[in-house]
Design a protein around this motif. Sequence first.
Motif, PDB file in Angstrom:
ATOM      1  N   ALA A  86       3.742  48.292  -8.286  1.00  0.00           N
ATOM      2  CA  ALA A  86       3.854  47.308  -6.902  1.00  0.00           C
ATOM      3  C   ALA A  86       2.732  46.799  -6.701  1.00  0.00           C
ATOM      4  CB  ALA A  86       4.372  48.190  -5.813  1.00  0.00           C
ATOM      5  N   ARG A 140       8.511  33.846  -5.866  1.00  0.00           N
ATOM      6  CA  ARG A 140       9.789  34.197  -5.483  1.00  0.00           C
ATOM      7  C   ARG A 140      10.415  35.000  -6.631  1.00  0.00           C
ATOM      8  NH1 ARG A 140      14.051  32.445  -2.117  1.00  0.00           N
ATOM      9  NH2 ARG A 140      15.359  34.304  -2.519  1.00  0.00           N
ATOM     10  N   PRO A 148       7.210  40.591  -2.666  1.00  0.00           N
ATOM     11  CA  PRO A 148       8.297  40.900  -3.239  1.00  0.00           C
ATOM     12  C   PRO A 148       9.124  41.993  -2.519  1.00  0.00           C
ATOM     13  CG  PRO A 148       6.625  41.048  -5.248  1.00  0.00           C
ATOM     14  CD  PRO A 148       5.957  40.921  -3.865  1.00  0.00           C
ATOM     15  N   PRO A 155       9.611  44.590 -11.153  1.00  0.00           N
ATOM     16  CA  PRO A 155      10.570  44.922 -10.005  1.00  0.00           C
ATOM     17  C   PRO A 155      11.513  45.976 -10.378  1.00  0.00           C
ATOM     18  CG  PRO A 155      10.497  42.571 -10.256  1.00  0.00           C
ATOM     19  CD  PRO A 155       9.851  43.237 -11.385  1.00  0.00           C
ATOM     20  N   PRO A 209      23.042  34.021  -2.590  1.00  0.00           N
ATOM     21  CA  PRO A 209      22.019  35.205  -2.553  1.00  0.00           C
ATOM     22  C   PRO A 209      22.054  35.549  -3.958  1.00  0.00           C
ATOM     23  CG  PRO A 209      24.102  35.553  -1.175  1.00  0.00           C
ATOM     24  CD  PRO A 209      24.363  34.157  -1.906  1.00  0.00           C
ATOM     25  N   SER A 210      20.647  35.863  -4.322  1.00  0.00           N
ATOM     26  CA  SER A 210      20.163  36.354  -5.508  1.00  0.00           C
ATOM     27  C   SER A 210      20.921  37.329  -6.336  1.00  0.00           C
ATOM     28  CB  SER A 210      18.613  36.855  -5.559  1.00  0.00           C
ATOM     29  OG  SER A 210      18.710  38.020  -4.990  1.00  0.00           O
ATOM     30  N   ILE A 211      21.591  38.248  -5.477  1.00  0.00           N
ATOM     31  CA  ILE A 211      22.370  39.111  -6.316  1.00  0.00           C
ATOM     32  C   ILE A 211      23.732  38.440  -6.980  1.00  0.00           C
ATOM     33  CG2 ILE A 211      23.855  39.627  -4.122  1.00  0.00           C
ATOM     34  CD1 ILE A 211      22.781  42.467  -6.494  1.00  0.00           C
ATOM     35  N   ILE A 255       8.820  45.555  -2.542  1.00  0.00           N
ATOM     36  CA  ILE A 255       7.821  46.263  -1.669  1.00  0.00           C
ATOM     37  C   ILE A 255       7.746  46.425  -0.335  1.00  0.00           C
ATOM     38  CG2 ILE A 255       5.168  45.429  -1.334  1.00  0.00           C
ATOM     39  CD1 ILE A 255       4.803  44.461  -4.277  1.00  0.00           C
ATOM     40  N   LEU A 283      18.174  43.472 -12.067  1.00  0.00           N
ATOM     41  CA  LEU A 283      18.756  44.739 -12.164  1.00  0.00           C
ATOM     42  C   LEU A 283      20.185  44.537 -12.850  1.00  0.00           C
ATOM     43  CD1 LEU A 283      18.977  47.506 -10.764  1.00  0.00           C
ATOM     44  CD2 LEU A 283      20.151  46.534  -8.957  1.00  0.00           C
ATOM     45  N   LEU A 284      20.886  43.638 -12.860  1.00  0.00           N
ATOM     46  CA  LEU A 284      22.389  43.642 -13.259  1.00  0.00           C
ATOM     47  C   LEU A 284      22.340  43.210 -14.563  1.00  0.00           C
ATOM     48  CD1 LEU A 284      23.053  43.567 -10.039  1.00  0.00           C
ATOM     49  CD2 LEU A 284      24.431  41.721 -10.684  1.00  0.00           C
ATOM     50  N   GLY A 312       9.270  38.558  -8.235  1.00  0.00           N
ATOM     51  CA  GLY A 312       9.391  39.712  -7.421  1.00  0.00           C
ATOM     52  C   GLY A 312      10.883  40.154  -7.035  1.00  0.00           C
ATOM     53  N   GLU A 313      11.885  39.138  -7.511  1.00  0.00           N
ATOM     54  CA  GLU A 313      13.210  39.137  -7.152  1.00  0.00           C
ATOM     55  C   GLU A 313      13.884  40.424  -8.465  1.00  0.00           C
ATOM     56  OE1 GLU A 313      15.578  38.852  -4.663  1.00  0.00           O
ATOM     57  OE2 GLU A 313      14.505  37.054  -4.720  1.00  0.00           O
ATOM     58  N   THR A 314      14.441  41.241  -7.673  1.00  0.00           N
ATOM     59  CA  THR A 314      14.892  42.555  -8.332  1.00  0.00           C
ATOM     60  C   THR A 314      16.263  42.323  -8.957  1.00  0.00           C
ATOM     61  OG1 THR A 314      13.444  43.996  -6.892  1.00  0.00           O
ATOM     62  CG2 THR A 314      14.798  45.132  -8.460  1.00  0.00           C
ATOM     63  N   SER A 315      17.175  41.803  -7.726  1.00  0.00           N
ATOM     64  CA  SER A 315      18.600  42.124  -7.894  1.00  0.00           C
ATOM     65  C   SER A 315      19.243  41.420  -9.114  1.00  0.00           C
ATOM     66  CB  SER A 315      19.183  41.705  -6.831  1.00  0.00           C
ATOM     67  OG  SER A 315      18.548  40.743  -5.945  1.00  0.00           O
ATOM     68  N   ILE A 369      17.714  44.365  -2.460  1.00  0.00           N
ATOM     69  CA  ILE A 369      17.028  45.779  -2.882  1.00  0.00           C
ATOM     70  C   ILE A 369      16.301  46.365  -1.812  1.00  0.00           C
ATOM     71  CG2 ILE A 369      14.981  46.412  -4.339  1.00  0.00           C
ATOM     72  CD1 ILE A 369      17.485  45.624  -5.991  1.00  0.00           C
ATOM     73  N   LEU A 412       2.164  44.003  -9.404  1.00  0.00           N
ATOM     74  CA  LEU A 412       2.990  42.952  -8.880  1.00  0.00           C
ATOM     75  C   LEU A 412       2.426  42.213  -7.776  1.00  0.00           C
ATOM     76  CD1 LEU A 412       5.689  41.635  -9.233  1.00  0.00           C
ATOM     77  CD2 LEU A 412       6.911  42.994  -7.835  1.00  0.00           C
ATOM     78  N   ILE A 417       9.841  49.378 -10.865  1.00  0.00           N
ATOM     79  CA  ILE A 417       9.490  49.976  -9.276  1.00  0.00           C
ATOM     80  C   ILE A 417      11.020  50.525  -8.748  1.00  0.00           C
ATOM     81  CG2 ILE A 417       8.783  49.459  -6.958  1.00  0.00           C
ATOM     82  CD1 ILE A 417       7.212  47.211  -8.183  1.00  0.00           C
ATOM     83  N   PHE A 418      11.996  49.745  -9.034  1.00  0.00           N
ATOM     84  CA  PHE A 418      13.425  50.158  -8.444  1.00  0.00           C
ATOM     85  C   PHE A 418      13.631  51.333  -8.849  1.00  0.00           C
ATOM     86  CE2 PHE A 418      17.797  49.791  -7.950  1.00  0.00           C
ATOM     87  CZ  PHE A 418      18.026  49.792  -6.512  1.00  0.00           C
ATOM     88  N   PHE A 465      27.826  47.596  -9.688  1.00  0.00           N
ATOM     89  CA  PHE A 465      28.610  46.742 -10.589  1.00  0.00           C
ATOM     90  C   PHE A 465      28.314  47.528 -11.933  1.00  0.00           C
ATOM     91  CE2 PHE A 465      24.853  46.096 -13.665  1.00  0.00           C
ATOM     92  CZ  PHE A 465      23.895  46.629 -12.669  1.00  0.00           C
TER      93      PHE A 465
END
Lengths: 385, 340
Positions: free
Chosen positions: A352, A299, B138, A330, A210-212, B141, A308-309, A302-305, B265, A355, A333-334, B297
């Motif tokens: 968005a 991919r 994404p 991303p 998982p990306s996170i 969105i 984000l970290l 657009g990946e945020t996680s 997300i 993006l 946006i978040f 986190f």
Amino acid sequence: MTTLDRNGPDLSQPAPGKTFLPSYDDDAPPPVPRASLGRMTPDELFVRAGAWFAALGLAWVTTQRLLPMPGIPWFLLAWFFFGLVVTAVATAATGTWIDVKDRVAASLVTGLALFVGAALVSVVTYVAVKGYKPVINLNFWFDDMAGVGPKDAFDQGGIRHAIIGSLIEIGIAVAITLPLGVGTAVFMTEVGGTFARIVRTLVEAMTALPSIVAGLFIYSVWIIALGNPRSGFAASLALSVMMLPIIARASDVVLRVVPGGLREASLALGASRWRTVWHVVLPTARPGLATALILGIARGIGETSPVLLTSGAADFTKTNPFEGAMNSLPLFIFGNVRSGNDEGIQRAYGAALVLLILVLVLFVVARLLARPRKTTSRRSSKAGS
Amino acid sequence: MTTTLPDLDRPQPGEVDVKARAISRRSTGADAVFTHGSRVVGASVLVITGGVGVFLGLQAVPTFKRYGLSFFTEQQWSPDTDTIGIAAVLVGTFQVALVAMVIAFPLALATALYISEYAPARLKATLVSMVDLMAAVPSVIYGLFVALLIMPYAADLSIWFDRTLGWLPIFAVPGGEADSPLPALSQYGFSSFVAGIAVSMMVMPMACAVMRQVFSQTPPGEKEAALALGASTWGMIRTVVLPFGRGGIIGGTMLAMGRALGETIAVALILSPSFEIKASVTEKGGSTISSLIANRFGDASTSQLSALLAAGLVLFLITLLINTLAAIVVNRSRSGADTD
């Protein structure tokens, strides 16, 4: 049926060494094009289209007049339901049970596919409608949010920092993953052996990461354990960990479908394995590799996680990925959606939209690259170079 | 007319001593560089990707040692009181993923069938790239779209579910007062159901792409044979395409499920965090492993970080299991046997 032209040669005594065009009968009826076998007959067309018109009326009566089900969603749902029922009933009147099943299945499949298409279109339109306000201001593209309050009007501030940050991060990630990913794919398909099987198994397993978790890995190794600050580079590393198995696996699939005959022909002509890979396998797979790469980028961007970290968010434009926080689309946006104020949310929609446009452009490029190249253009480009 | 074999044993005059060339598969020169170079690349990728797994495992050990089995049975995640467990989060993860799959599966199957069997040939390429585009949008969105546009409708639908199917525990919302003229609307939004809708939009194109690919590999001869025997289009699909594509249907669904479990997300945007096992999917609040990591986190101490990594490891192992099963199912099916 056909009679010979009276002025033509007498066929009973064919002239030696001469050919004559056949001539046609003037009295014969003109040729009629054969009716298409696949097209619907008027009857069938009436049953199929008429059923949906009938359902439209039924749905209106039921949802708007009989039952308290206001709102467009219920109406569409009722229309779909009644459409299926009326199709079934109308077909059963003339056809068999098999016809009923066939037509209901066709309507059901088409309806659900249309629903999916509508979902995609509505996502794109919704983002465009909600986000066009900030985007039409030029400063949204060419300015950053440094010194701009969250509630300021849209003619101040912009997302230059996020666009540049996204591009830098994805650029570094591609610089890491492209050689490693394609190299691994070449190793798995062209060299082979037990070790290659182990690598392939592991790469396939890691596409499940998982990306996170990829982000968390870089966060705890690069930032906590090694004590580096959050930076754009850390975000690129996280994106690379996430994209590497995806690109390696996609390239592996592409390289595997290169016909074995091409490789054997090249080897039989005396080329070494290296030259075979470089001059035959990779050029043959080039469009597929480009598609794999661009889908991986789409991919990743657009990946945020993971971002984000690892990257932190800065309000100002930053071009050095190695020091300090760096924003990306991303993340912007978040952050703005979480901020909760109206202007922030509108800016989030604007970002968005940007993006989405970026992903769309990447996609069109991927499609263009994936088209088979014409030999003529190749020759001319060779001659030109 | 007799033929005589040449006497091979007798030494021929003026013969050069010919020896067989040594045949070796060992590569030399540039080839050796290429082989070893690519092996090094493969090894480095092995180290990088494998490193993530090993690292996650090592980091999770202290947490598992400290909390033992209660890590899997405790519902609360409150590091302040030193009670940490992933029971509720794990259940929440599966609830969101299952809702997503219930929505995404029929849509993916129908779309794949439509593209491969019903769509006009001219439109096929466009439709395929539309599905690919949908997969590339994404996730943030989709999260925005569902959180701000779909949420009220989904809440209405949840109320309707509660009224008509309230006897099923998954639709019953305690404190929702569905039967009253003005139900407590706030109890119905921000639920696993709404998050599942967003996740379904994300995973549907993925499942659809796998299914479509397998359907398109159906041998045309078998399809034509079914049609020639008088089958209708649906009859042909049911007897030829679906049995042939069974592996792809199952595999694609499981791949999508693996992605749905790890989605972060969109879930973090929609779900309001709470740490208790809920029977109802339409009730407000919930949590998944990935949204837990995304939310916690930042203020995590070292030990808490290791607990988050342990949760991440559990998530990774689950998705790994599902993806491996999916890969086995897809590879076992008849699809894609020949590419040459």
